[in-house]
Design a protein around this motif. Structure first.
Motif, PDB file in Angstrom:
ATOM      1  N   GLU A   1     -11.919  -3.227   9.629  1.00  0.00           N
ATOM      2  CA  GLU A   1     -11.282  -4.371  10.424  1.00  0.00           C
ATOM      3  C   GLU A   1     -11.132  -3.785  11.766  1.00  0.00           C
ATOM      4  O   GLU A   1     -10.487  -3.015  11.937  1.00  0.00           O
TER       5      GLU A   1
ATOM      6  N   ASP B   1      -0.050  -8.920  -3.787  1.00  0.00           N
ATOM      7  CA  ASP B   1       0.725  -7.960  -2.976  1.00  0.00           C
ATOM      8  C   ASP B   1       1.531  -7.528  -4.269  1.00  0.00           C
ATOM      9  O   ASP B   1       2.414  -8.244  -4.777  1.00  0.00           O
TER      10      ASP B   1
ATOM     11  N   GLY C   1      -0.756  -7.649   3.975  1.00  0.00           N
ATOM     12  CA  GLY C   1      -0.033  -7.188   5.451  1.00  0.00           C
ATOM     13  C   GLY C   1      -0.792  -7.774   6.500  1.00  0.00           C
ATOM     14  O   GLY C   1      -1.373  -8.851   6.587  1.00  0.00           O
ATOM     15  N   TYR C   2      -0.652  -6.893   7.745  1.00  0.00           N
ATOM     16  CA  TYR C   2      -1.227  -7.614   8.875  1.00  0.00           C
ATOM     17  C   TYR C   2      -2.769  -7.755   9.050  1.00  0.00           C
ATOM     18  O   TYR C   2      -3.188  -8.617   9.698  1.00  0.00           O
ATOM     19  N   VAL C   3      -3.616  -7.052   8.068  1.00  0.00           N
ATOM     20  CA  VAL C   3      -4.975  -7.293   7.880  1.00  0.00           C
ATOM     21  C   VAL C   3      -5.242  -8.166   6.872  1.00  0.00           C
ATOM     22  O   VAL C   3      -5.910  -9.190   6.933  1.00  0.00           O
TER      23      VAL C   3
ATOM     24  N   ASN D   1      -2.115  -0.185   2.865  1.00  0.00           N
ATOM     25  CA  ASN D   1      -1.757   0.595   3.740  1.00  0.00           C
ATOM     26  C   ASN D   1      -2.210   2.004   3.349  1.00  0.00           C
ATOM     27  O   ASN D   1      -2.363   2.411   2.387  1.00  0.00           O
ATOM     28  N   THR D   2      -2.756   2.591   4.768  1.00  0.00           N
ATOM     29  CA  THR D   2      -3.150   4.209   4.312  1.00  0.00           C
ATOM     30  C   THR D   2      -2.518   5.046   5.559  1.00  0.00           C
ATOM     31  O   THR D   2      -3.083   5.478   6.278  1.00  0.00           O
TER      32      THR D   2
ATOM     33  N   ARG E   1       5.754  -0.566  14.638  1.00  0.00           N
ATOM     34  CA  ARG E   1       5.299   0.772  14.135  1.00  0.00           C
ATOM     35  C   ARG E   1       4.766   1.576  15.273  1.00  0.00           C
ATOM     36  O   ARG E   1       3.916   1.292  15.842  1.00  0.00           O
TER      37      ARG E   1
ATOM     38  N   THR F   1      -8.555   1.098   6.573  1.00  0.00           N
ATOM     39  CA  THR F   1      -9.191   2.478   7.270  1.00  0.00           C
ATOM     40  C   THR F   1      -9.005   3.427   6.298  1.00  0.00           C
ATOM     41  O   THR F   1      -8.070   3.738   6.286  1.00  0.00           O
TER      42      THR F   1
ATOM     43  N   GLU G   1      -3.599  -6.546  16.791  1.00  0.00           N
ATOM     44  CA  GLU G   1      -2.293  -7.406  16.566  1.00  0.00           C
ATOM     45  C   GLU G   1      -2.007  -8.271  18.024  1.00  0.00           C
ATOM     46  O   GLU G   1      -2.351  -7.671  18.975  1.00  0.00           O
TER      47      GLU G   1
ATOM     48  N   LYS H   1      -2.637   7.377  13.703  1.00  0.00           N
ATOM     49  CA  LYS H   1      -2.808   7.736  12.179  1.00  0.00           C
ATOM     50  C   LYS H   1      -4.253   7.827  12.005  1.00  0.00           C
ATOM     51  O   LYS H   1      -4.727   8.999  11.376  1.00  0.00           O
TER      52      LYS H   1
ATOM     53  N   ARG I   1       7.146 -10.273   0.306  1.00  0.00           N
ATOM     54  CA  ARG I   1       6.226 -10.614   1.336  1.00  0.00           C
ATOM     55  C   ARG I   1       5.323 -11.696   0.998  1.00  0.00           C
ATOM     56  O   ARG I   1       4.926 -12.633   1.667  1.00  0.00           O
TER      57      ARG I   1
HETATM   58  P1  NAD Z   1       0.375  -3.333   5.886  1.00  0.00           P
HETATM   59  O1  NAD Z   1       1.472  -2.245   5.481  1.00  0.00           O
HETATM   60  O2  NAD Z   1       1.066  -4.358   6.887  1.00  0.00           O
HETATM   61  O3  NAD Z   1       0.193  -4.123   4.537  1.00  0.00           O
HETATM   62  C1  NAD Z   1      -0.599  -3.302   3.438  1.00  0.00           C
HETATM   63  C2  NAD Z   1       0.004  -3.978   2.087  1.00  0.00           C
HETATM   64  O4  NAD Z   1      -0.738  -3.444   1.195  1.00  0.00           O
HETATM   65  C3  NAD Z   1       1.623  -4.087   2.177  1.00  0.00           C
HETATM   66  O5  NAD Z   1       2.185  -5.446   1.985  1.00  0.00           O
HETATM   67  C4  NAD Z   1       1.712  -3.516   0.640  1.00  0.00           C
HETATM   68  O6  NAD Z   1       2.774  -3.909  -0.082  1.00  0.00           O
HETATM   69  C5  NAD Z   1       0.328  -3.699  -0.097  1.00  0.00           C
HETATM   70  N1  NAD Z   1      -0.012  -2.755  -0.975  1.00  0.00           N
HETATM   71  C6  NAD Z   1       0.262  -1.260  -1.055  1.00  0.00           C
HETATM   72  N2  NAD Z   1      -0.181  -0.756  -2.521  1.00  0.00           N
HETATM   73  C7  NAD Z   1      -0.441  -2.063  -3.113  1.00  0.00           C
HETATM   74  C8  NAD Z   1      -1.155  -2.181  -4.404  1.00  0.00           C
HETATM   75  N3  NAD Z   1      -1.288  -1.060  -5.035  1.00  0.00           N
HETATM   76  N4  NAD Z   1      -1.317  -3.407  -4.976  1.00  0.00           N
HETATM   77  C9  NAD Z   1      -0.883  -4.424  -4.051  1.00  0.00           C
HETATM   78  N5  NAD Z   1      -0.457  -4.399  -2.850  1.00  0.00           N
HETATM   79  C10 NAD Z   1      -0.373  -3.314  -2.413  1.00  0.00           C
HETATM   80  O7  NAD Z   1      -0.791  -2.600   6.420  1.00  0.00           O
HETATM   81  P2  NAD Z   1      -1.789  -3.097   7.464  1.00  0.00           P
HETATM   82  O8  NAD Z   1      -1.496  -3.135   8.931  1.00  0.00           O
HETATM   83  O9  NAD Z   1      -2.253  -4.614   7.001  1.00  0.00           O
HETATM   84  O10 NAD Z   1      -3.184  -2.240   7.324  1.00  0.00           O
HETATM   85  C11 NAD Z   1      -3.687  -2.306   6.123  1.00  0.00           C
HETATM   86  C12 NAD Z   1      -4.990  -1.382   6.500  1.00  0.00           C
HETATM   87  O11 NAD Z   1      -5.829  -2.025   7.404  1.00  0.00           O
HETATM   88  C13 NAD Z   1      -4.611   0.083   7.033  1.00  0.00           C
HETATM   89  O12 NAD Z   1      -5.816   0.975   6.428  1.00  0.00           O
HETATM   90  C14 NAD Z   1      -4.930  -0.115   8.632  1.00  0.00           C
HETATM   91  O13 NAD Z   1      -5.254   1.290   8.810  1.00  0.00           O
HETATM   92  C15 NAD Z   1      -5.955  -0.978   8.470  1.00  0.00           C
HETATM   93  N6  NAD Z   1      -5.850  -1.960   9.674  1.00  0.00           N
HETATM   94  C16 NAD Z   1      -4.795  -2.435  10.355  1.00  0.00           C
HETATM   95  C17 NAD Z   1      -5.030  -3.253  11.666  1.00  0.00           C
HETATM   96  C18 NAD Z   1      -3.899  -3.541  12.123  1.00  0.00           C
HETATM   97  O14 NAD Z   1      -3.729  -4.088  13.141  1.00  0.00           O
HETATM   98  N7  NAD Z   1      -2.562  -3.500  11.269  1.00  0.00           N
HETATM   99  C19 NAD Z   1      -6.155  -3.341  11.951  1.00  0.00           C
HETATM  100  C20 NAD Z   1      -7.395  -2.936  11.452  1.00  0.00           C
HETATM  101  C21 NAD Z   1      -7.251  -2.104  10.278  1.00  0.00           C
END
Ligand code: NAD
Ligand code: UGA
Length: 480
Positions: free
Chosen positions: A157, A33, A10-12, A87-88, A342, A128, A161, A275, A38
């Motif tokens: 992390e 993933d 994902g984004y991270v 994702n959490t 989001r 997180t 974004e 969140k 994706r």
């Molecule tokens: P996201 O939803 O963009 O990506 C998460 C990915 O995990 C999704 O593509 C999903 O399909 C995949 N996934 C879920 N369960 C899975 C599994 N069992 N096996 C394989 N893949 C699986 O989420 P994100 O924005 O990247 O955030 C991820 C984490 O990082 C969260 O805990 C968030 O709080 C934290 N975080 C996010 C940011 C941000 O800017 N978005 C910054 C710092 C920390």
């Protein structure tokens, strides 16, 4: 070649691993993933997320030492270091609904690691998570009792974004938490050695596991608290004739306060601030600390208040009704330089206007029409009262058009709302926009992007968050 696998593209997961691959050509980095589309996008010319400079980084190492795959079990089994970046989100039902972190994805990934692993691994929490999650994951990993040894590290992390690549290339700090045992410290050193390829030694800090986990939640809570503090001040500025940008400038010159993150806005959005604070609130409640929980809750309540205040201001300024009126929304992403929507304040304001039977046209330089329609049709759980929000009617959804040009979006409109701080909104030809609008023409600036004096000279009635009110608005107090 040491092999790293990151679960969650994902984004991270995507940007973080791309930068590790770029800086460590001797490592093989695979991002996996469950979402095939994706992964396909990561392997294509159109990456699944928009982030400045991400294309260049991915192009430099994809196929060399950076790979994206759905073959999760194989790559997990082969890797020596696993990053968990799934994702959490906030739980939407059951115990702790509306506040606690939903660790379903997290637990599934941990169970899968335990099931497929046959060699020792370092498992790095990148997502997180609630403080003490490392203890839970250790239990899951060890339930198989098959002799495989795991070391769990917390490496939260801090990227934002829109500036993710810059943040990853030049982080203000990298935080690594581990067990205070010889094995735990060896694992910490292994991860530290990876970051040390491009991050100065004094910026890599190591702590115990719980401090690292909690520091991430605390960091986001403190940042969001700053935005809510300045937004609370913006309401008082409007009531007294002070200007929030002048107040922010004046207080920010005090080095104990500092100038950053004091931009008053229509409310913070993004997938994490709300969140993570709710998660913090839940942890406080579970630890019998209701006063601490209530303190942090207030940061989100002020954010809700700010979004509501803006929406009500739009409606009350236009004679208390927007029914059948055309309103242009400029900006749908939760901040500039991302297509991520989001928790965007734009969703709240747009849905509110639709409920009041307005006709809205939306322009955002990066967000797709499908995403906008999806967001407007999706109902969220009201975190405070734990009830689902009222669903949007099909008729309301028909009242929305998405435009690819800001001038088209504003043509014939009664009002314009600026809801994302895209740089291009500063340089629009507002005279041209005014000429194409119905009169009186209203401008509601939720990001303090336009010069209210200049726009008033053109003829607009201008509302600008936290700035002295237009004489027109003085007689029309908005109820939040
Ligand atoms: P996201 O939803 O963009 O990506 C998460 C990915 O995990 C999704 O593509 C999903 O399909 C995949 N996934 C879920 N369960 C899975 C599994 N069992 N096996 C394989 N893949 C699986 O989420 P994100 O924005 O990247 O955030 C991820 C984490 O990082 C969260 O805990 C968030 O709080 C934290 N975080 C996010 C940011 C941000 O800017 N978005 C910054 C710092 C920390
Ligand atoms: C935020 C943090 O900045 C990151 O450090 C963290 O890693 C990340 O959350 C996370 O854990 O997900 P992000 O949400 O991407 O990053 O973006 P921010 O720049 O923090 O903005 C969040 C929201 O606050 C946006 O809606 C933004 O417009 C708003 N904001 C920010 C303001 O209204 N005023 C400000 O002064 C700053």
């Amino acid at each position: 070649m040491v092999k790293i696998c990151c679960i969650g593209a994902g984004y991270v997961g995507g940007p973080t691993m791309a930068v590790i691959a770029l800086k460590c050509p001797e490592l093989e980095v695979v991002v996996v993933d469950i979402c095939a589309s994706r992964i396909d996008a990561w392997n294509s010319d159109k990456l699944p997320i928009y982030e400045p400079s991400l294309d260049d980084v991915v192009k430099a190492c994809r196929g060399r030492n950076l790979f994206f795959s759905t073959d999760i079990e194989k790559h997990v089994a082969d890797a020596e270091i696993l990053f968990l970046s799934v994702n959490t989100p906030t739980k939407t039902s059951g115990l702790g609904a509306g506040k606690a972190a939903d660790l379903t994805f997290w637990e599934k990934a941990a169970r899968m690691i335990a099931d497929v692993s046959n060699s020792d691994k370092i498992v790095v929490e990148k997502s997180t998570v609630p403080v003490k999650t490392a203890e839970a994951i250790e239990k899951i990993l060890n339930h198989n009792n098959n002799g495989v040894k795991y070391q769990v590290l917390s490496n939260p992390e801090f990227l934002s974004e829109g500036t993710a690549i810059e943040d990853l290339l030049y982080p203000e700090r990298v935080l690594i938490g581990g067990r205070e045992t010889p094995e735990g410290q060896k694992a910490v050193q292994t991860l530290k050695d990876i970051y040390a390829r491009w991050v100065p030694d004094d910026l890599i800090i190591t702590t115990n596991l719980w401090s690292a986990e909690l520091s991430k939640l605390a960091s986001n809570a403190f940042q969001a608290q700053r935005v809510s503090s300045i937004n609370a001040m913006s309401a008082l500025c409007e009531a007294t004739g002070a200007s929030v940008s002048e107040v922010a400038y004046a207080i920010g010159m005090d080095s104990r306060i500092g100038p950053k993150f004091l931009n008053s806005s229509v409310g913070f959005g993004g997938s994490c601030f709300q969140k993570d604070i709710l998660n913090l609130v839940y942890i406080c409640e579970c630890n019998s600390l209701p006063d601490v929980a209530n303190y942090w809750k207030q940061v989100i309540r002020i954010n809700d208040y700010q979004k509501r205040r803006f929406l009500n201001r739009v409606i009350s300024s236009m004679f208390n009704t927007v029914s059948g009126k055309r309103i242009a929304i400029l900006g749908f992403a939760f901040k500039k330089d991302t297509a991520d929507t989001r928790e965007s304040a734009s969703i709240f304001v747009s849905q509110g206007l639709l409920r009041e039977k307005a006709i809205i046209s939306i322009y955002d330089p990066k967000v797709t029409e499908d995403q906008i329609q999806y967001d407007l049709a999706t109902n969220k759980l009201d975190w405070d009262n734990q009830v689902p929000q009222q669903p949007m009617s099909p008729t309301a959804r028909k009242q929305v058009t998405v435009m690819w040009d800001p001038y088209e979006a504003t043509k014939g409109a009664h009002a314009v709302c600026i809801l994302t701080e895209w740089d291009e909104f500063k340089d629009l030809d507002y005279k041209k926009i005014y000429d194409g609008m119905q009169k009186p023409a209203f401008m509601f600036d939720g990001r303090n992007m336009v010069d209210p004096v200049k726009l008033r000279e053109i003829g607009f009635i201008v509302y600008s968050i936290g700035r002295p009110l237009d004489p027109w608005l003085l007689d029309m107090p908005a109820v939040a």
